[in-house]
Design a protein around this motif. Structure first.
Motif, PDB file in Angstrom:
ATOM      1  N   ILE A  36       0.837  -1.206   0.000  1.00 28.13           N
ATOM      2  CA  ILE A  36       0.000   0.000   0.000  1.00 28.13           C
ATOM      3  C   ILE A  36       0.873   1.258   0.000  1.00 28.13           C
ATOM      4  N   SER A  37       1.972   1.224   0.778  1.00 26.15           N
ATOM      5  CA  SER A  37       2.871   2.378   0.845  1.00 26.15           C
ATOM      6  C   SER A  37       3.500   2.659  -0.522  1.00 26.15           C
ATOM      7  N   LEU A  38       3.951   1.598  -1.184  1.00 21.87           N
ATOM      8  CA  LEU A  38       4.555   1.784  -2.512  1.00 21.87           C
ATOM      9  C   LEU A  38       3.544   2.341  -3.505  1.00 21.87           C
ATOM     10  N   ALA A  39       2.313   1.851  -3.449  1.00 21.92           N
ATOM     11  CA  ALA A  39       1.281   2.354  -4.364  1.00 21.92           C
ATOM     12  C   ALA A  39       0.998   3.830  -4.112  1.00 21.92           C
ATOM     13  N   LEU A  40       0.964   4.225  -2.842  1.00 25.26           N
ATOM     14  CA  LEU A  40       0.765   5.642  -2.517  1.00 25.26           C
ATOM     15  C   LEU A  40       1.903   6.502  -3.067  1.00 25.26           C
ATOM     16  N   TYR A 267      10.988  13.118  -4.509  1.00 23.04           N
ATOM     17  CA  TYR A 267      10.294  14.151  -3.727  1.00 23.04           C
ATOM     18  C   TYR A 267      10.181  13.691  -2.276  1.00 23.04           C
ATOM     19  N   PRO A 268      11.131  14.052  -1.431  1.00 20.25           N
ATOM     20  CA  PRO A 268      11.104  13.594  -0.029  1.00 20.25           C
ATOM     21  C   PRO A 268       9.845  14.032   0.723  1.00 20.25           C
ATOM     22  N   THR A 269       9.291  15.182   0.362  1.00 18.41           N
ATOM     23  CA  THR A 269       8.091  15.664   1.069  1.00 18.41           C
ATOM     24  C   THR A 269       6.932  14.680   0.934  1.00 18.41           C
ATOM     25  N   LEU A 270       6.868  14.006  -0.212  1.00 20.38           N
ATOM     26  CA  LEU A 270       5.786  13.053  -0.425  1.00 20.38           C
ATOM     27  C   LEU A 270       5.901  11.857   0.513  1.00 20.38           C
ATOM     28  N   LEU A 271       7.123  11.539   0.955  1.00 17.52           N
ATOM     29  CA  LEU A 271       7.287  10.447   1.916  1.00 17.52           C
ATOM     30  C   LEU A 271       6.640  10.808   3.256  1.00 17.52           C
ATOM     31  N   TYR A 272       6.664  12.097   3.600  1.00 16.57           N
ATOM     32  CA  TYR A 272       5.971  12.518   4.829  1.00 16.57           C
ATOM     33  C   TYR A 272       4.469  12.253   4.713  1.00 16.57           C
ATOM     34  N   ILE A 273       3.901  12.514   3.522  1.00 11.18           N
ATOM     35  CA  ILE A 273       2.462  12.272   3.325  1.00 11.18           C
ATOM     36  C   ILE A 273       2.157  10.782   3.449  1.00 11.18           C
ATOM     37  N   ILE A 294       6.466   1.522  10.387  1.00  9.97           N
ATOM     38  CA  ILE A 294       6.596   1.826   8.959  1.00  9.97           C
ATOM     39  C   ILE A 294       6.527   3.329   8.721  1.00  9.97           C
ATOM     40  N   ALA A 295       5.591   4.002   9.421  1.00  9.80           N
ATOM     41  CA  ALA A 295       5.481   5.454   9.276  1.00  9.80           C
ATOM     42  C   ALA A 295       6.764   6.149   9.707  1.00  9.80           C
ATOM     43  N   ALA A 296       7.392   5.620  10.779  1.00  7.55           N
ATOM     44  CA  ALA A 296       8.646   6.218  11.250  1.00  7.55           C
ATOM     45  C   ALA A 296       9.767   6.031  10.226  1.00  7.55           C
ATOM     46  N   VAL A 297       9.807   4.828   9.628  1.00  9.15           N
ATOM     47  CA  VAL A 297      10.836   4.590   8.608  1.00  9.15           C
ATOM     48  C   VAL A 297      10.661   5.543   7.432  1.00  9.15           C
ATOM     49  N   LEU A 298       9.408   5.711   6.975  1.00  8.39           N
ATOM     50  CA  LEU A 298       9.153   6.634   5.860  1.00  8.39           C
ATOM     51  C   LEU A 298       9.507   8.066   6.239  1.00  8.39           C
ATOM     52  N   ALA A 299       9.167   8.483   7.443  1.00 14.57           N
ATOM     53  CA  ALA A 299       9.472   9.843   7.888  1.00 14.57           C
ATOM     54  C   ALA A 299      10.973  10.057   7.987  1.00 14.57           C
ATOM     55  N   PHE A 300      11.690   9.047   8.528  1.00 15.97           N
ATOM     56  CA  PHE A 300      13.144   9.177   8.612  1.00 15.97           C
ATOM     57  C   PHE A 300      13.761   9.244   7.218  1.00 15.97           C
ATOM     58  N   GLY A 301      13.241   8.415   6.290  1.00 14.85           N
ATOM     59  CA  GLY A 301      13.750   8.464   4.921  1.00 14.85           C
ATOM     60  C   GLY A 301      13.509   9.816   4.267  1.00 14.85           C
ATOM     61  N   ALA A 302      12.327  10.405   4.533  1.00 11.78           N
ATOM     62  CA  ALA A 302      12.042  11.732   3.986  1.00 11.78           C
ATOM     63  C   ALA A 302      12.989  12.771   4.567  1.00 11.78           C
ATOM     64  N   TYR A 303      13.261  12.674   5.858  1.00  7.60           N
ATOM     65  CA  TYR A 303      14.174  13.617   6.499  1.00  7.60           C
ATOM     66  C   TYR A 303      15.587  13.459   5.940  1.00  7.60           C
ATOM     67  N   TRP A 304      15.998  12.215   5.762  1.00  9.18           N
ATOM     68  CA  TRP A 304      17.355  11.963   5.294  1.00  9.18           C
ATOM     69  C   TRP A 304      17.535  12.438   3.844  1.00  9.18           C
ATOM     70  N   LEU A 305      16.509  12.222   3.031  1.00  5.30           N
ATOM     71  CA  LEU A 305      16.601  12.628   1.629  1.00  5.30           C
ATOM     72  C   LEU A 305      16.473  14.134   1.443  1.00  5.30           C
ATOM     73  N   SER A 306      15.806  14.809   2.369  1.00  3.52           N
ATOM     74  CA  SER A 306      15.586  16.247   2.235  1.00  3.52           C
ATOM     75  C   SER A 306      16.665  17.069   2.913  1.00  3.52           C
ATOM     76  N   ARG A 307      17.757  16.421   3.313  1.00  3.39           N
ATOM     77  CA  ARG A 307      18.844  17.192   3.912  1.00  3.39           C
ATOM     78  C   ARG A 307      19.384  18.208   2.923  1.00  3.39           C
ATOM     79  N   PRO A 308      19.721  19.418   3.371  1.00  2.00           N
ATOM     80  CA  PRO A 308      20.225  20.443   2.441  1.00  2.00           C
ATOM     81  C   PRO A 308      21.563  20.020   1.840  1.00  2.00           C
ATOM     82  N   VAL A 309      21.697  20.220   0.538  1.00  2.00           N
ATOM     83  CA  VAL A 309      22.932  19.910  -0.176  1.00  2.00           C
ATOM     84  C   VAL A 309      23.597  21.203  -0.581  1.00  2.00           C
ATOM     85  N   GLN A 310      24.894  21.297  -0.312  1.00  2.33           N
ATOM     86  CA  GLN A 310      25.627  22.512  -0.654  1.00  2.33           C
ATOM     87  C   GLN A 310      25.719  22.641  -2.169  1.00  2.33           C
TER      88      GLN A 310
END
Length: 677
Positions: A36-40, A267-273, A294-310
């Protein structure tokens, strides 16, 4: 191999294992929630992609998700029939839908399946099929547009290569989507069959093997079957919707693992949704800790992917340039519509294979060779030829334009050969009578079956690409003087200045302006004299430019300086030259009627004398044409340009030379004399 690539490969292997090895209920629940998560994520990504290449992996991803979902169906069916249990997620979904009335719940589930199968899946399949067909049909036109932009200098070779690859990827993607949409349809059909199997065989196993009553068996297996169908059909519904959204994307060159991880999590923000949605599911009787994890894993992945890049700082000037570029591309800007291509080659849709490399067309390569050949022959850099198809032309018709004006046109039969007559028509050769477009010779369009017979009969047989290439070459030669403007002349002067700086400084800007030099060079080209030997031409202009600024006289002086070149151009291999000489009386008449003005000189001849001269020239030219000789008129240097002006309107193909334009060692043979009666 990167860890993310390896994870995708391991996921595919896990799907295969799922089809064979029974899984416990808690693991089934975990995999169902993952599905279901992958489909979303897929549908959210498909709705947020703005360019085709951003989700090009979708056809392959669609296959993997379909296989994953079918693997879950097999595992849950095995658990339902063998243990009457398929995990908490399936049981919860079944309880919500069925409630206290199994029949009503089953009807609701049936409606959901019908919507999935008849509306979403069927529509996505149709869109994919139509998009694939139209994309493949549009490929030749798109490729020709790229080649035309390349020839026009609007893009470079690297950009053209990138665009061609993009078109190829689009074709691959649409073909893949057309096939992948069949997986979605098959998955929907399989889901319906699995539901029927679960109910029918569940009743049999429950009553015969587990000792359940009919009511107990129908309640238990109906609840599990509907729950299993929902957790399968909801992701399938999302994926089917995403299929319709992403169907216009193109494929990329990356491997499956990198494309899935890079594009799916773009789009890391979509992982938060997605994380929030899964967390809300935990507020239901579904295992709270499981959904929260599972929600925590997705949220952590979104946070990790949305880290600012120089990122490197962008120069302010670069930003201004980009802003100006965007303004130039705005729909309101029409400046680009004012430009005109120097040379345009247009053709009907029936001649598209000439320029389509995928169909064996080599017209673009031939035009490149034509430009090189003419640069050597004429000493002029021929502008790029813009090639485009024109639906207003007949299918087999083509047109050549010089600076927006049509100067030549013709027709080709691509499945035929052009056979030019050897002088005697052979009625045994079947073909369509026509005229050779470049030289106006009688010819026939013949089929490949009679090609060998025509060659044995003495016909000159050429293929359509050679016919049109020759025509383009001759037309450009004839109109080369129109392609030489002041800007092109300035480029030639700058090139000459690199080797002969003193010579150029002595000629321009004083005593001759660029416009004066352009007129001299254009007059030479107009009469078929190459300007490649610019140093000799400039030496002449340096000598006589201080004496006169009459471009007609300067052209005559330049021609005399190019005597060796002109002699070699028109003399035969045995160093002989057959000419029509101008009689003394005609020379005297023309010399007496030259009018001198402050703007130059011109010929003012009475109509009667003019007609007599033209009539005499016509007779001599006709006699030479019967002997298949090139008509050349030889006269004195003082009258050459006036005789050319007089005859040009009536005999544009006649060459007029003066005695000073021939080398002393050439043997001149007079085959006629122009006189007045």
């Amino acid at each position: 191999m990167k860890a993310r690539d390896l994870s995708v490969l391991l996921g595919v292997i896990l799907i295969i294992i799922m089809l064979v090895i029974p899984l416990p209920g808690w693991l089934l629940s975990l995999l169902i929630l993952t599905n279901i998560s992958l489909a979303l994520i897929v549908i959210l990504v498909s709705m947020n992609t703005t360019e085709a290449l951003q989700f090009s992996i979708f056809p392959s991803l669609l296959l993997l998700l379909t296989l994953f979902r079918l693997g879950l169906n097999v595992s849950t069916t095995r658990s339902i029939l063998s243990e009457a249990d398929a995990g908490g997620v399936v049981e919860t979904f079944g309880t919500f839908v069925i409630g206290d009335n199994p029949l009503v719940g089953f009807v609701v589930f049936t409606i959901l399946v019908i919507i999935q199968f008849l509306v979403i899946t069927k529509g996505s399949e149709r869109v994919s099929e139509v998009a694939a067909r139209f994309t493949l049909d549009a490929m030749p036109g798109k490729q020709m547009s790229i080649d035309a932009d390349l020839n026009a200098g609007l893009i470079n070779e690297h950009q053209a290569k990138d665009r061609r690859e993009k078109i190829e990827h689009e074709a691959d993607f649409y073909g893949a989507m057309d096939g992948a949409s069949k997986f979605v349809k098959g998955d929907a059909i399989a889901g319906i069959i699995i539901v029927l199997i679960n109910i029918m065989f569940g009743l049999i196993i429950g009553m015969m093997q587990m000792g359940m009553s009919f009511g107990e068996a129908i309640t238990t297996y109906m609840q599990l079957t509907v729950g299993d169908g929902l957790v399968s059909q909801i992701p399938a519904l999302l994926i089917s919707t995403a299929t319709g959204i992403v169907v216009t994307r193109v494929a990329s060159k990356g491997n499956l693992g990198s494309d899935v991880t890079e594009q799916l999590f773009r789009y890391p923000t979509l992982l938060y949704i997605a994380s929030g949605t899964i967390f809300l599911l935990g507020l239901t009787p579904i295992n709270f800790w499981l959904t929260t994890s599972i929600a925590a894993v997705l949220a952590f992945g979104a946070y990790w992917l949305s880290r600012p890049v120089q990122e490197p700082e962008i120069n302010k000037d670069a930003e201004e340039v980009q802003t100006e570029t965007n303004q130039m591309k705005s729909p309101e800007n029409v400046v680009g519509l004012l430009s005109m291509d120097p040379i345009e080659f247009e053709f009907g849709y029936g001649l598209i294979p000439l320029a389509d490399t995928n169909q064996g067309g080599d017209l673009l390569d031939r035009i490149v060779m034509i430009r090189r050949q003419l640069a050597i022959e004429l000493g002029l850099v021929i502008p790029v030829v813009r090639i485009r198809d024109n639906i207003q032309l007949n299918p087999n018709e083509y047109s050549l334009k010089i600076k927006g004006n049509e100067v030549a046109k013709g027709e080709l039969l691509l499945d035929h050969y052009l056979a030019m007559s050897p002088g005697m028509e052979d009625d045994d050769i079947d073909g369509v009578d026509t005229m050779e477009p470049a030289f106006g010779l009688p010819a026939k369009w013949i089929s490949e079956e009679v090609k060998d017979e025509a060659e044995l009969s003495g016909y000159t047989v050429v293929d359509p690409p050679s016919v049109v290439s020759t025509h383009i070459t001759e037309v450009i030669k004839k109109h080369a003087h129109l392609l030489l403007g002041r800007q092109e002349t300035k480029q030639l002067i700058d090139h000459l200045k690199e080797t002969y700086p003193i010579l150029v400084e002595e000629v321009t800007p004083e005593p001759l302006a660029i416009g004066d030099i352009q007129k001299v060079l254009a007059k030479l080209l107009r009469e078929g004299v190459s300007i490649r030997n610019l140093p000799i031409i400039f030496e002449t202009l340096a000598d006589f430019g201080k004496m006169t600024n009459d471009t007609d006289l300067l052209t005559e002086y330049a021609r005399q300086s190019l005597a060796s070149q002109i002699t070699k151009q028109f003399a035969q291999q045995d160093n002989t030259l057959k000419v029509i000489t101008v009689g003394n009386e005609v020379e005297q008449i023309i010399a007496e009627h030259i009018q001198q003005t402050e703007h130059g000189s011109y010929l003012s001849l009475d109509p009667e004398s003019q007609q007599q001269i033209i009539r005499s020239v016509s007779e001599k030219v006709e006699q030479l044409s019967l002997q298949e000789e090139t008509p050349i008129i030889l006269c004195s240097p003082t009258t050459r340009m006036y005789i050319k002006q007089l005859l040009e309107r009536f005999f544009p193909q006649v060459i007029v030379l003066s005695y000073n334009e021939l080398e002393p060692n050439v043997e001149v043979q007079s085959v006629g004399v122009v006189n007045v009666a």
